[in-house]
Design a protein around this motif. Structure first.
Motif, PDB file in Angstrom:
ATOM      1  N   THR A  41       0.838  -1.198   0.000  1.00 50.77           N
ATOM      2  CA  THR A  41       0.000   0.000   0.000  1.00 50.77           C
ATOM      3  C   THR A  41       0.874   1.249   0.000  1.00 50.77           C
ATOM      4  O   THR A  41       0.591   2.220  -0.719  1.00 50.77           O
ATOM      5  CB  THR A  41      -0.923  -0.001   1.224  1.00 50.77           C
ATOM      6  N   TRP A  42       1.920   1.264   0.806  1.00 40.10           N
ATOM      7  CA  TRP A  42       2.884   2.379   0.838  1.00 40.10           C
ATOM      8  C   TRP A  42       3.457   2.617  -0.562  1.00 40.10           C
ATOM      9  O   TRP A  42       3.502   3.758  -1.049  1.00 40.10           O
ATOM     10  CB  TRP A  42       3.989   2.049   1.841  1.00 40.10           C
ATOM     11  N   ASP A  43       3.900   1.545  -1.208  1.00 38.92           N
ATOM     12  CA  ASP A  43       4.520   1.670  -2.530  1.00 38.92           C
ATOM     13  C   ASP A  43       3.539   2.226  -3.560  1.00 38.92           C
ATOM     14  O   ASP A  43       3.915   3.029  -4.423  1.00 38.92           O
ATOM     15  CB  ASP A  43       5.042   0.310  -2.995  1.00 38.92           C
ATOM     16  N   TRP A  44       2.288   1.789  -3.485  1.00 34.48           N
ATOM     17  CA  TRP A  44       1.275   2.279  -4.418  1.00 34.48           C
ATOM     18  C   TRP A  44       1.028   3.775  -4.203  1.00 34.48           C
ATOM     19  O   TRP A  44       0.918   4.537  -5.169  1.00 34.48           O
ATOM     20  CB  TRP A  44      -0.011   1.479  -4.242  1.00 34.48           C
ATOM     21  N   PHE A  45       0.943   4.193  -2.954  1.00 31.37           N
ATOM     22  CA  PHE A  45       0.763   5.619  -2.645  1.00 31.37           C
ATOM     23  C   PHE A  45       1.931   6.431  -3.199  1.00 31.37           C
ATOM     24  O   PHE A  45       1.740   7.457  -3.859  1.00 31.37           O
ATOM     25  CB  PHE A  45       0.646   5.813  -1.129  1.00 31.37           C
ATOM     26  N   MET A  46       3.147   5.970  -2.945  1.00 33.82           N
ATOM     27  CA  MET A  46       4.326   6.708  -3.396  1.00 33.82           C
ATOM     28  C   MET A  46       4.413   6.759  -4.923  1.00 33.82           C
ATOM     29  O   MET A  46       4.848   7.766  -5.497  1.00 33.82           O
ATOM     30  CB  MET A  46       5.590   6.075  -2.818  1.00 33.82           C
ATOM     31  N   ALA A  47       4.002   5.689  -5.582  1.00 37.16           N
ATOM     32  CA  ALA A  47       4.087   5.634  -7.041  1.00 37.16           C
ATOM     33  C   ALA A  47       3.150   6.630  -7.712  1.00 37.16           C
ATOM     34  O   ALA A  47       3.333   6.940  -8.898  1.00 37.16           O
ATOM     35  CB  ALA A  47       3.778   4.219  -7.532  1.00 37.16           C
ATOM     36  N   HIS A  48       2.172   7.129  -6.981  1.00 35.50           N
ATOM     37  CA  HIS A  48       1.180   8.030  -7.573  1.00 35.50           C
ATOM     38  C   HIS A  48       1.255   9.450  -7.009  1.00 35.50           C
ATOM     39  O   HIS A  48       0.305  10.223  -7.118  1.00 35.50           O
ATOM     40  CB  HIS A  48      -0.228   7.450  -7.386  1.00 35.50           C
ATOM     41  N   ARG A  49       2.394   9.814  -6.436  1.00 37.58           N
ATOM     42  CA  ARG A  49       2.580  11.191  -5.965  1.00 37.58           C
ATOM     43  C   ARG A  49       3.169  12.051  -7.086  1.00 37.58           C
ATOM     44  O   ARG A  49       4.206  11.718  -7.646  1.00 37.58           O
ATOM     45  CB  ARG A  49       3.540  11.248  -4.767  1.00 37.58           C
ATOM     46  N   ARG A  50       2.504  13.134  -7.385  1.00 37.88           N
ATOM     47  CA  ARG A  50       3.058  14.099  -8.335  1.00 37.88           C
ATOM     48  C   ARG A  50       4.045  15.027  -7.637  1.00 37.88           C
ATOM     49  O   ARG A  50       4.903  15.621  -8.281  1.00 37.88           O
ATOM     50  CB  ARG A  50       1.931  14.915  -8.963  1.00 37.88           C
ATOM     51  N   ALA A  51       3.883  15.138  -6.334  1.00 34.78           N
ATOM     52  CA  ALA A  51       4.811  15.918  -5.510  1.00 34.78           C
ATOM     53  C   ALA A  51       5.173  15.074  -4.300  1.00 34.78           C
ATOM     54  O   ALA A  51       4.396  14.203  -3.886  1.00 34.78           O
ATOM     55  CB  ALA A  51       4.161  17.230  -5.081  1.00 34.78           C
ATOM     56  N   PRO A  52       6.336  15.291  -3.709  1.00 35.11           N
ATOM     57  CA  PRO A  52       6.736  14.488  -2.552  1.00 35.11           C
ATOM     58  C   PRO A  52       5.727  14.606  -1.416  1.00 35.11           C
ATOM     59  O   PRO A  52       5.166  15.690  -1.184  1.00 35.11           O
ATOM     60  CB  PRO A  52       8.092  15.088  -2.146  1.00 35.11           C
ATOM     61  N   PRO A  53       5.467  13.521  -0.691  1.00 29.77           N
ATOM     62  CA  PRO A  53       4.536  13.596   0.444  1.00 29.77           C
ATOM     63  C   PRO A  53       5.122  14.457   1.553  1.00 29.77           C
ATOM     64  O   PRO A  53       6.336  14.491   1.748  1.00 29.77           O
ATOM     65  CB  PRO A  53       4.397  12.143   0.885  1.00 29.77           C
ATOM     66  N   LYS A  54       4.251  15.130   2.262  1.00 29.96           N
ATOM     67  CA  LYS A  54       4.702  15.967   3.383  1.00 29.96           C
ATOM     68  C   LYS A  54       4.902  15.134   4.647  1.00 29.96           C
ATOM     69  O   LYS A  54       5.864  15.346   5.384  1.00 29.96           O
ATOM     70  CB  LYS A  54       3.715  17.100   3.626  1.00 29.96           C
TER      71      LYS A  54
END
Length: 356
Positions: A133-146
């Protein structure tokens, strides 16, 4: 009693049998080949058309289709709904974990920090599922997560990262289109398609976009008898997670690799959620030693990276001795959840304020 058949009756049955029977040698082989070919082509065409329809409709909102029929997905379990939530660009921070962090309200963190949070919680989830789930979230970030908040309970200290208890749709989270298409060949996909069409026409509600699911609604307030039973169950010691006194912690290594790959400015909060006192291992036991080893592993992991904090509620403290704070050994009430939320928000604000 069976009456004997007359000669005429036997002759009639014999004639009918001869008329109905079609010997295989009397059938033209070309006819069978044509029938087999037509049936096979029709079946293949139907399946191909169905898969094409599911790919285009994209009932789980994986983002693979060129079409976008409606925002979000219909109400469903988090294992599939999180595929859509994790892609939502309205949220640039996430809470990831199993039901031990389910009561942490993303809306409360958003209000306290001004940062939009989404809860990507998988009930009963083990590290492999949650890291996926973490990897899927990161793969779909257009900007780095805060901010990334990760719930760390006892299952993260096992020496087996491949362990699986509940089915998980890894094919939905796969980066491979072929694996995704293969995954569509299952009855659950057809159910998802039906539910999505129901959602499109307004007959099925939307899954909450930020992912929060208040399990107090499941447990309920309870009658005095139910509360007494709940308290009696809390008094019984609960079995501990796997005892790992070795030096191999694959889940911790996987977390370390992922947070090392984050941009330096991303704040990481590791949360060890509360456990009622009888759910903790007895002092002096092998399980208690393993608990200390596990705590140290993640504490060192957090200390090794700037902008990383560990919030630890998983030990003997007054709040964890109050049965009024818990439904069972590992599921706590809003009274504790609000305090954990405040602690997370304060840690995020401290880390962000410390940046030059």
């Amino acid at each position: 009693m069976h009456l004997p058949a007359t000669e005429a009756q036997r002759e009639l049955v014999s004639r009918l049998g001869r008329r109905l029977a079609v010997p295989m040698r009397d059938v033209n082989p070309a006819t069978w080949w044509r029938f087999t070919l037509i049936f096979s082509v029709a079946s293949f065409g139907f399946l191909a058309g169905l898969i094409a329809l599911m790919f285009l409709v994209d009932p789980f909102d994986t983002g693979r289709s060129p079409l976008r029929l409606k925002e979000g997905v219909p109400q469903q379990g988090p294992r599939t709904a999180n595929v859509s939530r994790a892609r939502d660009q309205a949220y640039n921070s996430a809470i990831i974990g199993n039901s031990r962090v389910q009561m942490i309200d993303p809306a409360a963190l958003t209000e306290e920090t001004g940062i939009p949070f989404v809860a990507l919680v998988v009930q009963g989830g083990l590290p492999k599922e949650l890291l996926t789930t973490w990897d899927w979230f990161m793969a779909h970030r257009r900007a780095p997560p805060k901010v990334m908040v990760l719930g760390i309970d006892g299952v993260w200290c096992s020496d087996d990262l491949s362990k699986q208890v509940n089915p998980f749709p890894y094919w939905l989270y796969s980066r491979s289109t072929l694996e995704y298409l293969q995954g569509l060949f299952r009855s659950s996909s057809l159910s998802g398609l039906r539910n999505y069409f129901s959602y499109l026409i307004g007959h099925r509600p939307q899954a909450r976009p930020d992912g929060f699911w208040d399990y107090e609604n499941v447990y309920g307030v309870g009658t005095p008898q139910q509360l007494a039973h709940m308290r009696a169950e809390l008094d019984k010691p609960q079995g501990t997670a796997d005892v790992n006194l070795g030096s191999h912690f694959p889940a911790a290594d996987a977390v370390a690799a992922r947070i090392a790959a984050l941009p330096a400015e991303t704040v990481v909060i590791l949360v060890r959620p509360p456990v009622y006192i009888t759910g903790l291992p007895e002092p002096g036991t092998e399980a208690a030693k393993a608990e200390t080893v596990c705590r140290d592993v993640f504490a060192k992991l957090a200390a090794a990276r700037p902008n990383t904090r560990i919030i630890d509620w998983r030990f003997d403290r007054p709040e964890n001795r109050d049965p009024g704070n818990f439904f069972d050994h590992t599921h706590y009430r809003k009274t504790l959840a609000r305090r954990i939320e405040a602690e997370i928000a304060a840690a995020v604000q401290d880390e962000r304020a410390a940046k030059p």
